[in-house]
Design a protein around this motif. Structure first.
Motif, short mmCIF file in Angstrom:
data_model
loop_
_atom_site.label_atom_id
_atom_site.label_comp_id
_atom_site.label_asym_id
_atom_site.label_seq_id
_atom_site.Cartn_x
_atom_site.Cartn_y
_atom_site.Cartn_z
N MET A 1 41.72 36.41 40.99
CA MET A 1 41.73 36.08 42.41
C MET A 1 40.38 35.51 42.83
SD MET A 1 44.79 37.14 43.26
CE MET A 1 44.72 37.10 45.02
N PRO A 2 40.05 34.28 42.44
CA PRO A 2 38.76 33.71 42.84
C PRO A 2 38.58 33.76 44.35
CG PRO A 2 39.84 32.31 41.23
CD PRO A 2 40.84 33.35 41.64
N GLY A 3 37.43 34.19 44.78
CA GLY A 3 37.15 34.30 46.20
C GLY A 3 37.57 35.63 46.80
N VAL A 4 38.06 36.55 45.97
CA VAL A 4 38.53 37.84 46.47
C VAL A 4 37.40 38.59 47.18
CG1 VAL A 4 38.11 39.14 44.33
CG2 VAL A 4 39.90 39.88 45.88
N GLN A 5 37.73 39.25 48.26
CA GLN A 5 36.74 39.98 49.04
C GLN A 5 37.10 41.46 49.21
OE1 GLN A 5 33.83 38.31 50.31
NE2 GLN A 5 34.67 36.91 48.79
N LEU A 6 38.36 41.81 48.92
CA LEU A 6 38.83 43.17 49.12
C LEU A 6 39.33 43.78 47.82
CD1 LEU A 6 40.99 42.60 52.33
CD2 LEU A 6 38.67 43.54 52.24
N CYS A 7 39.17 45.09 47.68
CA CYS A 7 39.76 45.81 46.55
C CYS A 7 41.27 45.87 46.76
CB CYS A 7 39.17 47.22 46.44
SG CYS A 7 39.60 48.32 47.80
N VAL A 8 41.99 46.28 45.75
CA VAL A 8 43.45 46.32 45.83
C VAL A 8 43.91 47.23 46.97
CG1 VAL A 8 45.55 47.02 44.63
CG2 VAL A 8 43.78 45.79 43.39
N GLU A 9 43.28 48.37 47.10
CA GLU A 9 43.70 49.32 48.13
C GLU A 9 43.51 48.75 49.54
OE1 GLU A 9 41.62 50.14 45.57
OE2 GLU A 9 43.03 51.32 44.39
#
Length: 67
Positions: free
Chosen positions: A50-58
């Protein structure tokens, strides 16, 4: 080749296809190493998928359930 072998091969193909698709669309910002909501470390594998991801899965799951 048994079912487990086929499943492993299918999984590898799906991961490669997903990574290819993700790399074709450039994120607007780099992936965060830590969740911007709770501060927990974001695993490298998630940042790759997930390039650019900012949040954890939860936190991502929680934000989507609020919509």
């Amino acid at each position: 080749m048994d079912d487990a072998d086929r499943a492993g091969i299918d999984q590898e193909r799906l991961e490669k296809a997903f990574l290819t698709k993700r790399t074709e669309t450039q994120p607007s910002r780099p992936s965060a190493k830590q969740c911007i909501e709770c501060g927990v470390d974001i695993p490298e594998k998630r940042r790759q998928f997930m390039p650019g991801v900012q949040l954890c899965v939860e936190c991502k799951t929680l934000s989507e359930s609020k919509r």
